[in-house]
Design a protein around this motif. Structure first.
Motif, PDB file in Angstrom:
ATOM      1  N   ARG A  91       2.280   1.607  -3.507  1.00 36.27           N
ATOM      2  CA  ARG A  91       1.255   2.110  -4.433  1.00 36.27           C
ATOM      3  C   ARG A  91       0.987   3.596  -4.189  1.00 36.27           C
ATOM      4  O   ARG A  91       0.768   4.356  -5.133  1.00 36.27           O
ATOM      5  CB  ARG A  91      -0.031   1.303  -4.286  1.00 36.27           C
ATOM      6  N   GLU A  92       1.005   3.997  -2.941  1.00 38.34           N
ATOM      7  CA  GLU A  92       0.819   5.416  -2.642  1.00 38.34           C
ATOM      8  C   GLU A  92       1.955   6.240  -3.244  1.00 38.34           C
ATOM      9  O   GLU A  92       1.732   7.321  -3.804  1.00 38.34           O
ATOM     10  CB  GLU A  92       0.758   5.623  -1.137  1.00 38.34           C
ATOM     11  N   ALA A 117       3.694   5.484  -5.853  1.00 40.45           N
ATOM     12  CA  ALA A 117       3.628   5.424  -7.315  1.00 40.45           C
ATOM     13  C   ALA A 117       2.371   6.063  -7.881  1.00 40.45           C
ATOM     14  O   ALA A 117       2.267   6.240  -9.102  1.00 40.45           O
ATOM     15  CB  ALA A 117       3.703   3.970  -7.775  1.00 40.45           C
ATOM     16  N   ASP A 118       1.413   6.412  -7.023  1.00 36.18           N
ATOM     17  CA  ASP A 118       0.099   6.851  -7.490  1.00 36.18           C
ATOM     18  C   ASP A 118       0.139   7.972  -8.526  1.00 36.18           C
ATOM     19  O   ASP A 118      -0.575   7.904  -9.532  1.00 36.18           O
ATOM     20  CB  ASP A 118      -0.750   7.266  -6.278  1.00 36.18           C
ATOM     21  N   PRO A 119       0.969   9.035  -8.375  1.00 38.26           N
ATOM     22  CA  PRO A 119       0.954  10.103  -9.384  1.00 38.26           C
ATOM     23  C   PRO A 119       1.433   9.661 -10.761  1.00 38.26           C
ATOM     24  O   PRO A 119       1.244  10.399 -11.732  1.00 38.26           O
ATOM     25  CB  PRO A 119       1.914  11.153  -8.782  1.00 38.26           C
ATOM     26  N   HIS A 120       2.042   8.479 -10.861  1.00 36.39           N
ATOM     27  CA  HIS A 120       2.646   8.058 -12.132  1.00 36.39           C
ATOM     28  C   HIS A 120       1.953   6.828 -12.743  1.00 36.39           C
ATOM     29  O   HIS A 120       2.456   6.270 -13.716  1.00 36.39           O
ATOM     30  CB  HIS A 120       4.133   7.761 -11.912  1.00 36.39           C
ATOM     31  N   LEU A 121       0.815   6.436 -12.181  1.00 36.97           N
ATOM     32  CA  LEU A 121       0.135   5.237 -12.678  1.00 36.97           C
ATOM     33  C   LEU A 121      -0.535   5.458 -14.026  1.00 36.97           C
ATOM     34  O   LEU A 121      -0.754   4.496 -14.767  1.00 36.97           O
ATOM     35  CB  LEU A 121      -0.908   4.769 -11.648  1.00 36.97           C
ATOM     36  N   GLU A 122      -0.864   6.691 -14.357  1.00 36.26           N
ATOM     37  CA  GLU A 122      -1.591   6.975 -15.597  1.00 36.26           C
ATOM     38  C   GLU A 122      -0.714   7.669 -16.633  1.00 36.26           C
ATOM     39  O   GLU A 122      -1.211   8.432 -17.452  1.00 36.26           O
ATOM     40  CB  GLU A 122      -2.817   7.852 -15.287  1.00 36.26           C
ATOM     41  N   ARG A 175       8.772   7.861  -4.325  1.00 33.34           N
ATOM     42  CA  ARG A 175       8.059   8.500  -5.440  1.00 33.34           C
ATOM     43  C   ARG A 175       9.046   9.080  -6.438  1.00 33.34           C
ATOM     44  O   ARG A 175       8.837   9.004  -7.659  1.00 33.34           O
ATOM     45  CB  ARG A 175       7.132   9.583  -4.886  1.00 33.34           C
ATOM     46  N   ALA A 227       0.835  -1.205   0.000  1.00 28.04           N
ATOM     47  CA  ALA A 227       0.000   0.000   0.000  1.00 28.04           C
ATOM     48  C   ALA A 227       0.870   1.256   0.000  1.00 28.04           C
ATOM     49  O   ALA A 227       0.564   2.243  -0.681  1.00 28.04           O
ATOM     50  CB  ALA A 227      -0.922  -0.004   1.218  1.00 28.04           C
TER      51      ALA A 227
END
Length: 460
Positions: free
Chosen positions: A289-290, A292-297, A330, A286
């Protein structure tokens, strides 16, 4: 991560108005006292026939310069680069003139002409340092040729052999070049490190503020959940009771709708939580993933994998959500996404002693020429159109991330990979850069007894 890091000479030097005038005034007073002491000792103690009037006039020029500076400028005056260079140039010329009338290279104090250029090397830009260095070499060369010999009061000429005089001149010339270059290099690195550490502290402060804000929002969402649910329930009952009064019923439905809207807003602002494990700790995946969240899309596929090392516990460890940890990870994930062709891997491994996080990609990797220097401040990423179109950076990202990771007790390793971690040919080769971080388990693992806590009153 093809050619992602390239050794650069560093950012453009920008240090204007750094030198205080009072500092140079103090140094000049010190030099004046030393010059007067040397003149009087040589004249009265060692009976050297100096041209006392000319020597005192030369020293008087330095005294006059100091008095003018004291009366014309405030104590807080900071010199610009040209002003500081001109001040040091004056000091150098004054000392060179004094040496020329007191024996030239036969004067053992000729070595002091290195002082102005050394000060310039530590305080001024490269161009000013080079200019003062060249001026020093020219002046000392003139002094070596044009000077008044040292003569005792009995008429004896005091001089060293020509070979020693030449060697003394040559040593000063070499000293100007070496000390100037060495002092400037060290001072530049100290300034660069100071700038980088300040940027690191700012990044950490920002991440800490964001984390604190998230905790406040989550606590507010949790506390407001109950009254909003009550408002929604009562408004629904009122709407059922007011079927015969359409206007009042519409008002009750509007209240329910707005309560639902408030709930959705609070939910989007932060997840439900207290001062508890959910805000301060989370399973390791978790946290990854937090980060990496800004770069998932961004069009690059990011794979997450977590598994124990041999003989490690099967259960995924719960770790502390340190702001510096999330910010650093990140940054590394962003770097991997920037240079990957199609895929990035974010993997976690653990056992009873250590927790390892590895971030790799299928790019071209780091240049081997800078592998040992990755993490130095101002080692800038290469920003070419094929790899990082439109990217501009100062070369602080990896340094900040490395510093923050080390703050949490982690050990960093940078390398290039050829699929050493892939189980087979089922996934693309991890041919790009690999960043591996290893922590002692005791530094990250959350305590098992840290359960949900009581809501804390919010002090206004």
């Amino acid at each position: 991560m093809a050619q992602r890091l390239e050794a650069q000479p560093g950012p453009a030097e920008i240090h204007h108005d750094w030198v205080r005038l009072r500092t140079l005034i103090f140094l000049r007073w010190t030099a004046i006292v030393g010059q007067l002491g040397a003149i009087f000792v040589a004249y009265f103690v060692y009976d050297i026939a100096l041209d006392l009037a000319l020597c005192l006039a030369t020293v008087a020029a330095a005294i006059a310069a100091n008095l003018v500076a004291i009366f014309l400028f405030p104590d807080t005056k900071r010199l610009t680069q040209p002003e500081a260079a001109a001040t040091l140039m004056f000091d150098m010329a004054q000392l060179a003139l004094l040496l020329s009338i007191t024996g030239g290279m036969n004067n053992p104090f000729a070595l002091l002409i290195l002082v102005p250029v050394t000060i310039a090397a530590t305080a001024l830009e490269r161009s000013a340092t080079i200019l003062l260095g060249l001026a020093t070499m020219v002046m000392i060369s003139i002094v070596a040729v044009v000077y008044l010999p040292l003569v005792s009061k009995t008429g004896e000429v005091i001089a060293v052999p020509d070979v020693f005089e030449f060697g003394y001149w040559l040593s000063i010339i070499i000293g100007v070049a070496f000390l100037g270059a060495y002092a400037h290099k060290v001072a530049s690195e100290v300034r660069s490190m100071g700038d980088a550490l300040r940027a690191t502290q700012l990044a950490l402060t920002r991440e800490q503020k964001l984390t604190d804000l998230g905790g406040v929002v989550a606590a507010a969402a949790h506390e407001l959940g109950t009254p909003l649910a009550t408002i929604k329930l009562v408004s629904s009952e009122l709407a059922d009771e007011l079927e015969d009064s359409p206007d009042l019923r519409d008002d009750a439905l509007l209240i329910r709708e707005q309560a639902n809207r408030c709930r959705d807003i609070l939910h989007s602002m932060g997840r439900v939580g207290k001062d508890d494990l959910h805000m301060r700790t989370a399973p390791i995946v978790a946290v990854l993933r937090e980060a990496a969240d800004p770069h998932l899309e961004r069009g690059i596929e990011i794979h997450f994998d977590a598994h124990p090392i041999v003989e490690g516990l099967e259960r995924q460890p719960t770790i502390y959500r340190y702001p510096e940890l999330i910010h650093a990870l990140r940054n590394f994930i962003q770097n991997a996404v920037d240079f990957a062709h199609s895929t990035v891997w974010v993997e976690a491994e653990w056992d009873d002693e250590e927790i390892t996080v590895r971030i790799s990609d299928d790019g071209k990797g780091y240049p081997t020429s800078v592998l040992n220097r990755i993490g130095d401040p101002f080692l800038q990423p290469r920003a070419n159109a094929a790899e990082r179109k439109g990217y501009e950076g100062m070369g602080l990202g990896v340094f900040i991330a490395k510093t923050l990771i080390e703050r949490t007790g982690g050990r960093l390793t940078f390398s290039n990979g050829d699929a050493p971690f892939a189980p087979g040919a089922a996934t693309p080769a991890r041919s790009g850069a690999v960043v591996e971080v290893v922590w002692p388990a005791s530094r990250l693992l959350a305590r098992d007894d840290a359960g949900l806590g009581l809501n804390q009153p919010i002090a206004v």
